[in-house]
Design a protein around this motif. Structure first.
Motif, mmCIF file in Angstrom:
data_model
loop_
_atom_site.group_PDB
_atom_site.id
_atom_site.type_symbol
_atom_site.label_atom_id
_atom_site.label_comp_id
_atom_site.label_asym_id
_atom_site.label_seq_id
_atom_site.Cartn_x
_atom_site.Cartn_y
_atom_site.Cartn_z
ATOM 1 N N PRO A 267 -3.169 3.054 -11.568
ATOM 2 C CA PRO A 267 -3.764 1.729 -11.397
ATOM 3 C C PRO A 267 -3.290 1.130 -10.075
ATOM 4 C CG PRO A 267 -1.906 1.602 -12.914
ATOM 5 C CD PRO A 267 -2.081 3.055 -12.568
ATOM 6 N N PRO A 268 -4.028 0.146 -9.527
ATOM 7 C CA PRO A 268 -3.632 -0.463 -8.251
ATOM 8 C C PRO A 268 -2.195 -1.004 -8.274
ATOM 9 C CG PRO A 268 -5.827 -1.164 -8.853
ATOM 10 C CD PRO A 268 -5.311 -0.365 -10.012
ATOM 11 N N SER A 269 -1.708 -1.394 -9.460
ATOM 12 C CA SER A 269 -0.347 -1.955 -9.552
ATOM 13 C C SER A 269 0.726 -0.901 -9.255
ATOM 14 C CB SER A 269 -0.114 -2.540 -10.948
ATOM 15 O OG SER A 269 -0.277 -1.514 -11.917
ATOM 16 N N ARG A 270 0.347 0.371 -9.289
ATOM 17 C CA ARG A 270 1.306 1.452 -8.998
ATOM 18 C C ARG A 270 1.157 1.978 -7.569
ATOM 19 N NH1 ARG A 270 5.891 2.596 -11.648
ATOM 20 N NH2 ARG A 270 5.811 0.905 -13.114
ATOM 21 N N MET A 271 0.398 1.222 -6.762
ATOM 22 C CA MET A 271 0.235 1.580 -5.352
ATOM 23 C C MET A 271 0.935 0.511 -4.524
ATOM 24 S SD MET A 271 -3.309 1.877 -3.265
ATOM 25 C CE MET A 271 -3.735 0.139 -3.212
ATOM 26 N N VAL A 272 1.812 0.925 -3.615
ATOM 27 C CA VAL A 272 2.479 -0.048 -2.748
ATOM 28 C C VAL A 272 1.524 -0.399 -1.616
ATOM 29 C CG1 VAL A 272 4.453 -0.537 -1.279
ATOM 30 C CG2 VAL A 272 4.740 0.929 -3.300
ATOM 31 N N SER A 273 1.157 -1.669 -1.550
ATOM 32 C CA SER A 273 0.195 -2.109 -0.547
ATOM 33 C C SER A 273 0.792 -3.221 0.304
ATOM 34 C CB SER A 273 -1.083 -2.600 -1.234
ATOM 35 O OG SER A 273 -1.954 -3.129 -0.276
ATOM 36 N N THR A 274 0.918 -2.966 1.588
ATOM 37 C CA THR A 274 1.392 -3.989 2.531
ATOM 38 C C THR A 274 0.336 -4.260 3.600
ATOM 39 O OG1 THR A 274 2.467 -2.219 3.783
ATOM 40 C CG2 THR A 274 3.868 -3.453 2.269
ATOM 41 N N VAL A 275 -0.825 -3.625 3.435
ATOM 42 C CA VAL A 275 -1.846 -3.700 4.480
ATOM 43 C C VAL A 275 -2.281 -5.145 4.733
ATOM 44 C CG1 VAL A 275 -3.844 -3.274 2.946
ATOM 45 C CG2 VAL A 275 -3.925 -2.537 5.350
#
Ligand code: ACO
Length: 323
Positions: A267-275
């Protein structure tokens, strides 16, 4: 058998923040277009007198502190960058001096564009596994703002400056479980900086020294290639979709990142996103994202991470890591 493991992480972002609203005053664009197409809301831009080794040094010092080590403990420095201080010496050599690492260490830069950090991790891991080094600083550092055409709305809104670093050390307990690197030079026209020093300074004119990208075509190749890379990495390690704890992707575009997470069964919550906050900082984006999620407590020791990147070359690669 000796393996390598990440002992500490660090990162650095220049103070100046350029928002999408500010870009609206510079080129024909809108906050909405940038957010919807890329997920980027702002980026950090280096001060006029800041060069690559300034950013890299700050990130490296933070990684050393986090690892509870000093410069004396480091015998290998690998810097992934497309925007080095000099043609030579390498930015890694500059860091040996600036950090106070004992003369005699191994130091070199790696050029693999946005995949550079994953390439650097692979190389440092091989040095450590074959007893060529004990403790490595692997750094991704970019001052991409210098190679952007600030009148080209199709590229200048995408990138930012920054640096991230990890300390990798020899360990009985495996940290880097597998790495998978690839390159294909056939599509250079889709993404490049068309000028280089061997063409001669007299040929450097206009936007020749600046990023040129056919974004839409790069996007399609990136999604397809990263999907295959996920399959390759999972199958090489006997893993199923959903087995990885965190995806730490190269931060080029939220839509590419989300497609890769979906492919991984996360799920998106398990992706580290700093973009959203950093934009695309090329070779710095993965270690910046990793350090962000380590420091805010999301990534915990012993969790399983998949790092992946796609960039100019084309180059692409992944690293499966037990943190
Ligand atoms: N603001 C407003 N409109 C814009 C802007 C902008 N900043 N930039 C382009 N447009 C316009 C285009 O001119 C085009 O207009 P048209 O339809 O009238 O011709 C329209 O928006 C659509 O352009 P596309 O390029 O098709 O837009 P797309 O949805 O593909 O998004 C983007 C562009 C964000 C660049 C996307 O393609 C992308 O992320 N590509 C991959 C980038 C990447 O991963 N690069 C590899 C890593 S970077 C490295 O290695 C250095």
């Amino acid at each position: 058998m000796t393996r390598s493991r990440i002992r500490g992480t660090g990162s650095y972002l220049p103070d100046r923040v350029v928002t999408n609203a500010e870009l609206e005053t510079m080129v024909d664009t809108t906050d909405r277009w940038i957010l919807e197409r890329t997920g980027i809301a702002q980026r950090h831009i280096a001060a006029p007198d800041q060069i690559c080794s300034d950013l890299a040094e700050a990130a490296a010092r933070r990684a050393l502190t986090h690892a509870a080590l000093t410069a004396d403990d480091i015998d290998l420095v690998v810097v992934a960058t497309s925007t080095p201080d000099h043609i030579f010496p390498s930015t890694a050599c500059r860091l040996v001096e600036r950090l106070g690492i004992a003369p005699g260490a191994i130091a070199f830069d790696i050029g693999a564009a946005c995949s550079g950090f994953v390439y650097g991790l692979d190389v440092a891991d091989r040095f450590i596994r074959t007893n060529g080094a004990q403790r490595a600083l692997v750094i991704g550092a970019e001052v991409f703002s210098r190679i952007l055409d600030w009148e080209d709305r199709s590229t200048c809104v995408l990138f930012g400056d920054g640096a991230g670093a990890v300390v990798l050390e020899a360990s009985e307990k495996p940290g880097i479980l597998s790495t998978h690197l690839h390159a294909d030079g056939r599509q250079t026209p889709l993404l490049n900086v068309p000028w280089g020093v061997s063409q001669g300074y007299e040929r450097l004119e206009g936007s020749h020294g600046k990023v040129s990208m056919r974004g839409n075509e790069v996007f399609r190749v990136a999604v397809r290639t990263l999907g295959a890379l996920v399959d390759e990495t999972l199958s090489a390690n006997g893993l199923e979709r959903g087995d990885v704890d965190w995806l730490v992707p190269h931060q080029a575009n939220i839509r590419i990142m989300t497609a890769t997470a979906r492919k991984l069964g996360l799920p998106p919550s398990r992706m580290v996103s700093t973009v959203a906050d950093h934009g695309n900082t090329s070779a710095a984006s993965i270690p910046l994202a990793l350090d962000t999620a380590v420091r805010d407590g999301r990534i915990q020791r012993d969790e399983l991470l998949l790092l992946e990147a796609f960039g100019a070359g084309f180059t692409w690669g992944s690293a499966l890591i037990r943190y």
